[in-house]
Motif scaffolding. Structure first.
Motif, PDB file in Angstrom:
ATOM      1  N   TRP A  98      -4.941   4.392   6.615  1.00 51.94           N
ATOM      2  CA  TRP A  98      -5.024   2.986   6.222  1.00 51.94           C
ATOM      3  C   TRP A  98      -4.459   2.066   7.290  1.00 51.94           C
ATOM      4  O   TRP A  98      -4.864   0.913   7.390  1.00 51.94           O
ATOM      5  CB  TRP A  98      -4.289   2.736   4.910  1.00 51.94           C
ATOM      6  CG  TRP A  98      -4.878   3.405   3.706  1.00 51.94           C
ATOM      7  CD1 TRP A  98      -6.130   3.959   3.595  1.00 51.94           C
ATOM      8  CD2 TRP A  98      -4.247   3.609   2.456  1.00 51.94           C
ATOM      9  NE1 TRP A  98      -6.300   4.484   2.337  1.00 51.94           N
ATOM     10  CE2 TRP A  98      -5.170   4.293   1.616  1.00 51.94           C
ATOM     11  CE3 TRP A  98      -2.993   3.297   1.944  1.00 51.94           C
ATOM     12  CZ2 TRP A  98      -4.874   4.637   0.313  1.00 51.94           C
ATOM     13  CZ3 TRP A  98      -2.694   3.642   0.653  1.00 51.94           C
ATOM     14  CH2 TRP A  98      -3.622   4.310  -0.161  1.00 51.94           C
ATOM     15  N   TYR A 111       0.151   8.591  -5.920  1.00 49.19           N
ATOM     16  CA  TYR A 111      -0.168   9.866  -5.276  1.00 49.19           C
ATOM     17  C   TYR A 111       1.048  10.770  -5.235  1.00 49.19           C
ATOM     18  O   TYR A 111       2.182  10.296  -5.205  1.00 49.19           O
ATOM     19  CB  TYR A 111      -0.584   9.643  -3.817  1.00 49.19           C
ATOM     20  CG  TYR A 111      -2.008   9.242  -3.565  1.00 49.19           C
ATOM     21  CD1 TYR A 111      -3.032   9.441  -4.476  1.00 49.19           C
ATOM     22  CD2 TYR A 111      -2.347   8.661  -2.347  1.00 49.19           C
ATOM     23  CE1 TYR A 111      -4.332   9.070  -4.203  1.00 49.19           C
ATOM     24  CE2 TYR A 111      -3.652   8.284  -2.061  1.00 49.19           C
ATOM     25  CZ  TYR A 111      -4.642   8.493  -2.991  1.00 49.19           C
ATOM     26  OH  TYR A 111      -5.918   8.130  -2.703  1.00 49.19           O
ATOM     27  N   LYS A 140      -3.049  13.705   1.160  1.00 48.23           N
ATOM     28  CA  LYS A 140      -2.735  12.328   0.752  1.00 48.23           C
ATOM     29  C   LYS A 140      -1.968  11.615   1.862  1.00 48.23           C
ATOM     30  O   LYS A 140      -2.193  10.438   2.120  1.00 48.23           O
ATOM     31  CB  LYS A 140      -1.935  12.308  -0.551  1.00 48.23           C
ATOM     32  CG  LYS A 140      -2.651  12.930  -1.725  1.00 48.23           C
ATOM     33  CD  LYS A 140      -3.913  12.186  -2.080  1.00 48.23           C
ATOM     34  CE  LYS A 140      -4.529  12.774  -3.342  1.00 48.23           C
ATOM     35  NZ  LYS A 140      -5.870  12.335  -3.579  1.00 48.23           N
ATOM     36  N   ALA A 149       0.834  -1.209   0.000  1.00 48.35           N
ATOM     37  CA  ALA A 149       0.000   0.000   0.000  1.00 48.35           C
ATOM     38  C   ALA A 149       0.865   1.254   0.000  1.00 48.35           C
ATOM     39  O   ALA A 149       0.589   2.216  -0.726  1.00 48.35           O
ATOM     40  CB  ALA A 149      -0.949  -0.010   1.193  1.00 48.35           C
ATOM     41  N   ALA A 150       1.935   1.249   0.779  1.00 50.89           N
ATOM     42  CA  ALA A 150       2.836   2.406   0.840  1.00 50.89           C
ATOM     43  C   ALA A 150       3.544   2.613  -0.505  1.00 50.89           C
ATOM     44  O   ALA A 150       3.659   3.743  -0.988  1.00 50.89           O
ATOM     45  CB  ALA A 150       3.844   2.226   1.968  1.00 50.89           C
ATOM     46  N   VAL A 163      -3.327   8.126   3.591  1.00 47.96           N
ATOM     47  CA  VAL A 163      -2.505   6.909   3.631  1.00 47.96           C
ATOM     48  C   VAL A 163      -2.234   6.497   5.077  1.00 47.96           C
ATOM     49  O   VAL A 163      -2.272   5.311   5.409  1.00 47.96           O
ATOM     50  CB  VAL A 163      -1.208   7.100   2.823  1.00 47.96           C
ATOM     51  CG1 VAL A 163      -0.257   5.925   3.016  1.00 47.96           C
ATOM     52  CG2 VAL A 163      -1.535   7.293   1.336  1.00 47.96           C
ATOM     53  N   ALA A 217       0.991   3.941  -2.974  1.00 44.67           N
ATOM     54  CA  ALA A 217       0.669   5.342  -2.685  1.00 44.67           C
ATOM     55  C   ALA A 217       1.764   6.253  -3.246  1.00 44.67           C
ATOM     56  O   ALA A 217       1.463   7.294  -3.842  1.00 44.67           O
ATOM     57  CB  ALA A 217       0.507   5.551  -1.186  1.00 44.67           C
ATOM     58  N   MET A 226       2.859  12.327  -2.737  1.00 44.97           N
ATOM     59  CA  MET A 226       2.926  12.174  -1.286  1.00 44.97           C
ATOM     60  C   MET A 226       3.462  13.410  -0.573  1.00 44.97           C
ATOM     61  O   MET A 226       3.569  13.413   0.650  1.00 44.97           O
ATOM     62  CB  MET A 226       3.718  10.923  -0.904  1.00 44.97           C
ATOM     63  CG  MET A 226       2.988   9.628  -1.255  1.00 44.97           C
ATOM     64  SD  MET A 226       1.324   9.502  -0.559  1.00 44.97           S
ATOM     65  CE  MET A 226       1.671   9.430   1.185  1.00 44.97           C
TER      66      MET A 226
END
Length: 137
Positions: A117, A103, A110, A95-96, A114, A99, A105
C-alpha cells in the motif's frame, strides 16, 4: 448523536457498507469497507486516491456508512449519513491501524499486502455524522 449501544457496535472490527452518490444512470452500490470511529464521533476510512468512490466523493461529498451485527447475534445496526471530507494526511497511519484491527498481521502474506500500500497514494475519508439511524432488536 451515538448511543452507548451504537458505540459498542462501532467499536468492533466489523465490515461497514459505504454508499456514495452514483454516477449518472447508475444505482447506488454499497461497498464493504474497514472503518474507525474517531474520538470526535466521525467515521474514518482510507482508500486509494484514484478509486472511483473517491472521485465520486470529490464531486458529491456525502456518504452513508452502515454497520450491522453479524449473523447469529441479535439484530443490531447503525446507519450514519453525513458530509465527507477527504484528507491527504493521516491516511497511511489509518491504513496501518485498520490493518492491525482487521488482519492477523503475523501472517507474512498480509504483511506483504499492507507493505504494498505504501507504493500507492492513499487518502483518508472522514464522514461527519449528520443523521444516525439504528435498530437494536
Amino acid at each position: 448523536m451515538y448511543r452507548d449501544k451504537d458505540l459498542a457496535l462501532l467499536a468492533r472490527p466489523l465490515h461497514a457498507f459505504l454508499t456514495v452518490a452514483p454516477k449518472p444512470g447508475r444505482w447506488p452500490a454499497p461497498r464493504p469497507v474497514w472503518y474507525e470511529l474517531a474520538g470526535d464521533g466521525t467515521l474514518q476510512l482510507f482508500s486509494f486516491a484514484e478509486a472511483p468512490k473517491v472521485q465520486r466523493l470529490r464531486e458529491e461529498p456525502r456518504a452513508s456508512l452502515v454497520v450491522a451485527a453479524p449473523t447469529g447475534e441479535p439484530e443490531h445496526w447503525v446507519s450514519t449519513e453525513g458530509h465527507v471530507t477527504i484528507h491527504e494526511d493521516g491516511a497511511s497511519e489509518l491504513a496501518a491501524r485498520l490493518a492491525d484491527r482487521y488482519y492477523d498481521m503475523s501472517d507474512p502474506a498480509k504483511q506483504k499486502l499492507v507493505a504494498e500500500w505504501s507504493g500507492f497514494s492513499l487518502v483518508r475519508i472522514v464522514i461527519h455524522p449528520e443523521v444516525v439511524n439504528r435498530y437494536a432488536g
